[in-house]
Design a protein around this motif. Structure first.
Motif, PDB file in Angstrom:
ATOM      1  N   GLU A  89      -4.536   4.470  -0.834  1.00  0.00           N
ATOM      2  CA  GLU A  89      -3.500   3.472  -0.527  1.00  0.00           C
ATOM      3  C   GLU A  89      -2.945   3.762   0.872  1.00  0.00           C
ATOM      4  OE1 GLU A  89      -3.801   1.101  -2.213  1.00  0.00           O
ATOM      5  OE2 GLU A  89      -3.788   1.436  -4.362  1.00  0.00           O
TER       6      GLU A  89
ATOM      7  N   HIS B  55      -5.308   2.199   3.112  1.00  0.00           N
ATOM      8  CA  HIS B  55      -5.141   0.738   3.144  1.00  0.00           C
ATOM      9  C   HIS B  55      -3.995   0.340   4.066  1.00  0.00           C
ATOM     10  CE1 HIS B  55      -7.389   0.056  -0.916  1.00  0.00           C
ATOM     11  NE2 HIS B  55      -8.134   0.558   0.036  1.00  0.00           N
TER      12      HIS B  55
ATOM     13  N   GLU C  75     -10.844  -0.023  -3.752  1.00  0.00           N
ATOM     14  CA  GLU C  75      -9.957  -0.526  -4.811  1.00  0.00           C
ATOM     15  C   GLU C  75     -10.612  -0.458  -6.194  1.00  0.00           C
ATOM     16  OE1 GLU C  75      -6.883  -1.567  -3.443  1.00  0.00           O
ATOM     17  OE2 GLU C  75      -6.320  -1.296  -5.524  1.00  0.00           O
TER      18      GLU C  75
ATOM     19  N   GLU D 103       0.831  -1.221   0.000  1.00  0.00           N
ATOM     20  CA  GLU D 103       0.000   0.000   0.000  1.00  0.00           C
ATOM     21  C   GLU D 103       0.861   1.265   0.000  1.00  0.00           C
ATOM     22  OE1 GLU D 103      -2.935  -0.829  -0.562  1.00  0.00           O
ATOM     23  OE2 GLU D 103      -3.374  -2.748   0.389  1.00  0.00           O
TER      24      GLU D 103
HETATM   25 FE   LIG Z   1      -4.602  -0.735  -1.879  1.00  0.00          FE
END
Ligand SMILES: [Fe+2]
Ligand SMILES: [Fe+2]
Length: 476
Positions: free
Chosen positions: A152, A155, A242, A122
């Motif tokens: 990201e 994440h 995503e 990520e």
């Molecule tokens: Fe991701």
């Protein structure tokens, strides 16, 4: 449960306020994350206003709020999909038993390794894309890049939460390490190869979103099946974010194809040099970029036959994407899977593996089918334009560095060839130095609202029903 509490320092829907120790540990990690973001993220754009979406709930419908934010003020938080009542284990040896709310001691290190590997990708991608903002083809695209970057980052939070909440001291140490490794760093690189590849141009960026984020989708889908329920719920919500990343990849490449076809029509030629003189991307060049990113991303699934894959499946740690809806046999104790392997004499032979050991390959096959969808769409555009050329995914044996086909020379169709032929032909299959120099020359930033760089067509529509020429990023 599904409402996100934004009054907290760390927005969350996991009732963090009622777990003081965990809250304190994460609040201690938070400034380190922000420091990493300042150093390694799109920091040259720290003061600009970006039209971003933020999670406000976790329902499939209407989870996002859109508004103008300066990226360092983005509310990164911890959002898990709602629990499924009476959920049971969907695969492996413990099939049918209740899911786990804690990590069973005997599976702890396997879980930890998977979570750390996922978590590592990520922040890696944010680092890879660190300087792209300077060469954006439009404000619309710049906004999409930043949306992906902040998500990201989120994440990473998702995985760090799991590490902190369920892995004690080891988990906290791993969370520190996730900020200490860096993409492409000689001493402390990111764990997986593809995440150390530099992304210096937008063609690579769109390929990355199309191929590499899609690997992410498949990994998350298989972790969303996990018997460890908090991990499954974390991954389920990550998947909703995503989807946009893959949309950016698919539409980005599709818009490049569309623009190239327009140029080909204008000049009445498909000669790559003539197309390049118009400042567009010739399709053979695009094909070489597809070859590179597809083959690199295939390695992320691991070896065709893997005892590790067998045990994560048997132990209920990692299932197959859409385990419940796509498969009948969820135990796979006696089934087998046929794989093609090199015969050691320059040919191909078939091998039979126990199904459980072949789970990486099952995943990779599903991934390849998903990758085909965009190519079909682009090929229809090309055909409609009256051209014979077809974009094609190379064989899954081509240019592999992991698994049965690692370092076995093959052509794009996966036919084994000798090393001398490979060396001679490879430059025609992958982006050459002059391809890269040409792509680099195209990377001039375009920041007038609604305007697009000459090598990419505008998108069909804007973000969240706004017009394409909306000022998605206010640069001053
Ligand atoms: Fe991701
Ligand atoms: Fe992503």
């Amino acid at each position: 449960m599904s409402n996100v509490d934004y009054s907290e320092k760390i927005p969350n829907n996991v009732d963090l306020a009622n777990d003081r120790t965990l809250q304190r540990a994460l609040e201690h990690w938070q400034p380190r994350f922000l420091e990493w973001w300042r150093e390694m993220g799109p920091n040259d754009f720290a003061s600009v206003d970006v039209y971003l979406r933020t999670a406000v709930g976790v329902d499939a419908q209407g989870w996002a709020h859109y508004g103008t934010v300066k990226m360092p003020d983005y509310r990164w938080g911890i959002f898990l999909a709602d629990p499924v009542a009476n959920r049971t284990i969907g695969f492996g040896d413990s099939f049918g038993q209740p899911v786990w709310q804690q990590v069973p001691g005997e599976f702890r290190s396997q879980f930890r390794r998977l979570i750390v590997t996922q978590g590592d990708t990520e922040p890696a991608s944010v680092e890879q894309q660190h300087r792209l903002g300077h060469t954006c083809p439009s404000l619309y695209d710049l906004r999409n890049l930043f949306q992906i970057n902040v998500e990201e980052g989120r994440h990473l939070w998702a995985m760090v939460y799991i590490l902190h909440a369920y892995f004690g001291r080891d988990g906290r140490e791993e969370a520190e390490e996730l900020l200490a490794r860096h993409s492409g760093d000689i001493d402390k690189p990111r764990i997986l190869g593809t995440f150390n590849e530099p992304i210096e141009d937008w063609l690579s960026f769109f390929c990355f979103c199309y191929f590499t984020d899609r690997d992410g989708k498949f990994q998350l889908k298989s972790l969303a099946e996990s018997s460890f329920d908090p991990l499954a719920r974390t991954c389920r919500f990550m998947l909703t974010e995503e989807a946009h990343h893959m949309f950016v990849g698919e539409t980005g490449l599709g818009r490049i194809v569309r623009r190239t076809l327009e140029v080909m029509k204008e000049i009445g030629s498909d000669d790559p040099e003539a197309i390049r003189r118009q400042g567009a991307v010739d399709l053979p060049l695009l094909q070489r970029y597809l070859n590179f990113w597809f083959s690199s991303s295939l390695d992320l699934f691991g070896s065709e036959v893997s005892s590790n894959a067998a045990s994560t499946f048997a132990n209920g740690i990692k299932g197959r994407p859409d385990e419940t809806t796509q498969y009948q046999d969820h135990v796979c104790a006696d089934s087998t899977f046929e794989i093609e392997v090199p015969d050691g004499k320059g040919g191909v032979t078939k091998d039979t593996s126990p199904m459980r050991n072949a789970m990486n390959e099952v995943l990779r096959d599903a991934y390849i089918r998903d990758c085909e969808i965009g190519l079909k769409r682009w090929n229809i555009q090309i055909k409609r334009g009256g051209y014979k050329l077809e974009l094609k995914l190379p064989s899954s044996r081509f240019r592999r560095a992991i698994g049965a086909w690692a370092n076995v020379p093959t052509d794009l169709d996966g036919r084994p060839i000798d090393r001398e032929e490979l060396d001679r032909r490879m430059p025609g299959w992958l982006p050459s130095a002059s391809d890269k120099a040409f792509v680099k020359s195209l990377m001039q930033r375009v920041v007038e609202p609604g305007k697009m760089a000459a090598w990419i067509a505008p998108p069909d529509r804007g973000i969240n029903n706004l017009p394409v020429d909306y000022e998605y990023v206010r640069l001053n």
